[in-house]
Design a protein around this motif. Structure first.
Motif, PDB file in Angstrom:
ATOM      1  N   LYS A  32       5.451 -17.261  13.712  1.00 32.43           N
ATOM      2  CA  LYS A  32       4.765 -17.790  14.891  1.00 32.43           C
ATOM      3  C   LYS A  32       5.539 -17.490  16.175  1.00 32.43           C
ATOM      4  N   ALA A  33       6.878 -17.491  16.102  1.00 34.69           N
ATOM      5  CA  ALA A  33       7.672 -17.140  17.280  1.00 34.69           C
ATOM      6  C   ALA A  33       7.506 -15.664  17.609  1.00 34.69           C
ATOM      7  N   ASN A  34       7.584 -14.802  16.597  1.00 35.26           N
ATOM      8  CA  ASN A  34       7.441 -13.359  16.819  1.00 35.26           C
ATOM      9  C   ASN A  34       6.058 -12.999  17.345  1.00 35.26           C
ATOM     10  N   GLN A  35       5.057 -13.791  16.958  1.00 33.90           N
ATOM     11  CA  GLN A  35       3.696 -13.564  17.445  1.00 33.90           C
ATOM     12  C   GLN A  35       3.642 -13.614  18.962  1.00 33.90           C
ATOM     13  N   GLU A  36       4.458 -14.492  19.570  1.00 31.42           N
ATOM     14  CA  GLU A  36       4.452 -14.651  21.018  1.00 31.42           C
ATOM     15  C   GLU A  36       5.365 -13.647  21.720  1.00 31.42           C
ATOM     16  N   ILE A  37       6.220 -12.976  20.963  1.00 29.58           N
ATOM     17  CA  ILE A  37       7.194 -12.055  21.563  1.00 29.58           C
ATOM     18  C   ILE A  37       6.739 -10.601  21.457  1.00 29.58           C
ATOM     19  N   ILE A  38       6.379 -10.188  20.231  1.00 26.58           N
ATOM     20  CA  ILE A  38       6.031  -8.789  19.990  1.00 26.58           C
ATOM     21  C   ILE A  38       4.602  -8.547  20.428  1.00 26.58           C
ATOM     22  N   GLY A  39       4.434  -7.867  21.525  1.00 27.62           N
ATOM     23  CA  GLY A  39       3.099  -7.578  22.048  1.00 27.62           C
ATOM     24  C   GLY A  39       2.807  -8.316  23.327  1.00 27.62           C
ATOM     25  N   PRO A  40       2.595  -9.657  23.282  1.00 23.24           N
ATOM     26  CA  PRO A  40       2.230 -10.367  24.512  1.00 23.24           C
ATOM     27  C   PRO A  40       3.313 -10.335  25.590  1.00 23.24           C
ATOM     28  N   LEU A  41       4.573 -10.510  25.199  1.00 25.62           N
ATOM     29  CA  LEU A  41       5.635 -10.594  26.198  1.00 25.62           C
ATOM     30  C   LEU A  41       6.434  -9.304  26.290  1.00 25.62           C
ATOM     31  N   PHE A  42       6.647  -8.648  25.170  1.00 28.09           N
ATOM     32  CA  PHE A  42       7.386  -7.390  25.141  1.00 28.09           C
ATOM     33  C   PHE A  42       6.633  -6.391  24.264  1.00 28.09           C
ATOM     34  N   PRO A  43       6.787  -5.093  24.529  1.00 26.81           N
ATOM     35  CA  PRO A  43       6.122  -4.102  23.679  1.00 26.81           C
ATOM     36  C   PRO A  43       6.728  -4.099  22.286  1.00 26.81           C
ATOM     37  N   PRO A  44       5.998  -3.562  21.303  1.00 24.99           N
ATOM     38  CA  PRO A  44       6.566  -3.472  19.959  1.00 24.99           C
ATOM     39  C   PRO A  44       7.911  -2.745  19.985  1.00 24.99           C
ATOM     40  N   LEU A  45       8.867  -3.296  19.285  1.00 30.73           N
ATOM     41  CA  LEU A  45      10.221  -2.754  19.337  1.00 30.73           C
ATOM     42  C   LEU A  45      10.437  -1.709  18.248  1.00 30.73           C
ATOM     43  N   GLN A  46      11.236  -0.693  18.565  1.00 28.87           N
ATOM     44  CA  GLN A  46      11.625   0.306  17.572  1.00 28.87           C
ATOM     45  C   GLN A  46      12.862  -0.215  16.851  1.00 28.87           C
ATOM     46  N   LEU A  47      12.662  -0.862  15.718  1.00 33.83           N
ATOM     47  CA  LEU A  47      13.752  -1.507  15.002  1.00 33.83           C
ATOM     48  C   LEU A  47      13.962  -0.859  13.643  1.00 33.83           C
ATOM     49  N   THR A  48      15.154  -1.040  13.115  1.00 34.53           N
ATOM     50  CA  THR A  48      15.425  -0.581  11.753  1.00 34.53           C
ATOM     51  C   THR A  48      14.885  -1.567  10.737  1.00 34.53           C
ATOM     52  N   GLY A 150       2.394 -12.744  31.962  1.00 33.20           N
ATOM     53  CA  GLY A 150       1.165 -12.915  31.209  1.00 33.20           C
ATOM     54  C   GLY A 150       0.762 -14.371  31.079  1.00 33.20           C
ATOM     55  N   LYS A 151       0.362 -14.763  29.875  1.00 30.93           N
ATOM     56  CA  LYS A 151      -0.170 -16.111  29.668  1.00 30.93           C
ATOM     57  C   LYS A 151       0.901 -17.178  29.866  1.00 30.93           C
ATOM     58  N   TRP A 152       2.188 -16.809  29.819  1.00 35.81           N
ATOM     59  CA  TRP A 152       3.248 -17.794  30.007  1.00 35.81           C
ATOM     60  C   TRP A 152       3.301 -18.278  31.434  1.00 35.81           C
ATOM     61  N   ASP A 153       2.695 -17.519  32.352  1.00 39.27           N
ATOM     62  CA  ASP A 153       2.602 -17.952  33.742  1.00 39.27           C
ATOM     63  C   ASP A 153       1.852 -19.275  33.828  1.00 39.27           C
ATOM     64  N   ARG A 154       0.711 -19.318  33.181  1.00 39.72           N
ATOM     65  CA  ARG A 154      -0.103 -20.533  33.221  1.00 39.72           C
ATOM     66  C   ARG A 154       0.567 -21.657  32.425  1.00 39.72           C
ATOM     67  N   LEU A 155       1.192 -21.290  31.300  1.00 38.70           N
ATOM     68  CA  LEU A 155       1.894 -22.294  30.505  1.00 38.70           C
ATOM     69  C   LEU A 155       2.978 -22.974  31.329  1.00 38.70           C
ATOM     70  N   ALA A 156       3.699 -22.182  32.122  1.00 38.51           N
ATOM     71  CA  ALA A 156       4.773 -22.736  32.947  1.00 38.51           C
ATOM     72  C   ALA A 156       4.215 -23.742  33.947  1.00 38.51           C
ATOM     73  N   ALA A 157       3.111 -23.386  34.576  1.00 40.56           N
ATOM     74  CA  ALA A 157       2.522 -24.285  35.560  1.00 40.56           C
ATOM     75  C   ALA A 157       2.030 -25.577  34.923  1.00 40.56           C
ATOM     76  N   GLU A 158       1.586 -25.499  33.676  1.00 39.63           N
ATOM     77  CA  GLU A 158       1.106 -26.693  32.997  1.00 39.63           C
ATOM     78  C   GLU A 158       2.258 -27.553  32.477  1.00 39.63           C
ATOM     79  N   LEU A 159       3.381 -26.913  32.129  1.00 40.01           N
ATOM     80  CA  LEU A 159       4.514 -27.659  31.580  1.00 40.01           C
ATOM     81  C   LEU A 159       5.205 -28.506  32.632  1.00 40.01           C
ATOM     82  N   LEU A 160       5.362 -27.954  33.830  1.00 40.57           N
ATOM     83  CA  LEU A 160       6.078 -28.671  34.877  1.00 40.57           C
ATOM     84  C   LEU A 160       5.076 -29.510  35.662  1.00 40.57           C
TER      85      LEU A 160
END
Length: 337
Positions: A32-48, A150-160
């Motif tokens: 669930k954490a990676n779901q929010e990182i890979i793609g929405p916030l950062f591009p898919p990473l070239q990992l081993t 991205g969508k974290w912009d709105r999340l930030a405004a709602e959190l504070l």
């Protein structure tokens, strides 16, 4: 992202109800954490190695729609499947016992317990408040670096949470503007006396202009709070213009609905001079029903700007995080502690 999603307190609550082995919780929360990182916030990473994703949860635990389901929904479903498989037997205590995909993991040996936590532990509310503050600061940092959060912009405004009661502040301030926006028209006859009096046609609410200080003296926390105040006000009135400024106007953004807060691009960090911003809004938005100035009021050209400030002061709310605004007949002065 585990912190943002509050996985630690959520897992503690879930483990009391669904005593699955810890590795199951690790697997699902990682996905669930990676779901929010890979793609929405950062591009898919070239990992081993390939990070665990919701699709792996679906394959491993026979759970459909893991990307759309919450952590709680997934854990409940996994637990119910295991109880059904075990014939109401106690839940497994190790990966080998959990036969959802062969259980290939090996049980680990604890080699260091770690230090005891120092001082008083944070309450759930304190944790949520700390997380909200850090998320907002991170979003502001991304904006300052020119990265779209991205969508974290709105999340930030709602959190504070906003600290000013914008509904209470805007209602009396806009009454005069709304009054001017009502005109008599015969195209809609009066309901009380048709044919004798014209009806009313509402033209909409007055415009509110937010002047947000983005100079170098404004920290991430202050800036995030300023953006939150604009977001909260946008929920109450349909026409808001945000003007960001330091020694010059850095940007102008029209908000027709509160979700438009993501349009605001933060850049600045220079000196603080308010005169250019005031001249800009008087030239382009002289018809505004209300001006809101958000600043620490550490402003270098207040003497030069005094004449313009005096002109708009009766229609201005002055918001400060540090110095008091000059003693002018502002509609209201608000201090954000």
């Amino acid at each position: 992202m585990h912190i943002v999603l509050l996985h630690v307190p959520r897992v503690k609550e879930l483990m009391a109800r669904y005593p699955l082995p810890p590795w199951v919780y690790n697997f699902v929360t990682d996905a669930k954490a990676n779901q929010e990182i890979i793609g929405p916030l950062f591009p898919p990473l070239q990992l081993t190695w390939r990070p665990i994703m919701p699709e792996d949860v679906e394959q491993r635990f026979s759970v459909k729609g893991a990307r759309e389901k919450s952590l709680e929904e997934i854990i409940k479903e996994v637990y119910e499947k295991e109880v059904q498989r075990a014939g109401e037997a106690p839940p497994p205590s190790s990966p080998q016992d959990l036969q959802l995909d062969g259980g290939s993991e090996q049980r680990g040996e604890v080699i260091q317990e770690g230090d005891e936590p120092a001082g008083r532990g944070l309450t759930a509310e304190e944790i949520k408040a700390a997380v909200a503050r850090k998320v907002v600061e991170a979003v502001v940092t991304l904006k300052t670096a020119g990265i779209d959060p991205g969508k974290w912009d709105r999340l930030a405004a709602e959190l504070l949470k906003p600290r000013a009661d914008w509904r209470g502040l805007l209602r009396p301030a806009l009454q005069h503007g709304v009054g001017r926006a009502v005109r008599r028209t015969w195209s809609r006859p009066s309901r009380k006396a048709p044919g004798l009096y014209p009806g009313k046609e509402l033209l909409g609410h007055g415009k509110v202009v937010f002047l947000i200080d983005v100079s170098g003296s404004i920290g991430d926390r202050e800036l995030s709070q300023f953006l939150t105040e604009a977001y909260a006000a946008a929920k109450e009135v349909g026409r808001i213009v945000v003007v960001t400024w330091d020694a010059k106007v850095q940007g102008e953004f029209a908000l027709t609905r509160h979700s438009d807060i993501r349009k605001i691009k933060v850049k600045g960090g220079g000196g603080t001079a308010i005169t250019p911003a005031l001249r800009h809004v008087l030239e382009k938005h002289k018809d505004a029903a209300l001006y809101v100035i958000l600043s620490d009021w550490e402003i270098s050209d207040l003497d030069k700007a005094r004449e313009v400030l005096e002109e708009i002061a009766p229609r201005t709310i002055a918001v400060t995080t540090s110095r008091p605004p000059p003693p002018l007949p502002f509609l209201k002065v608000i201090r954000l502690e």
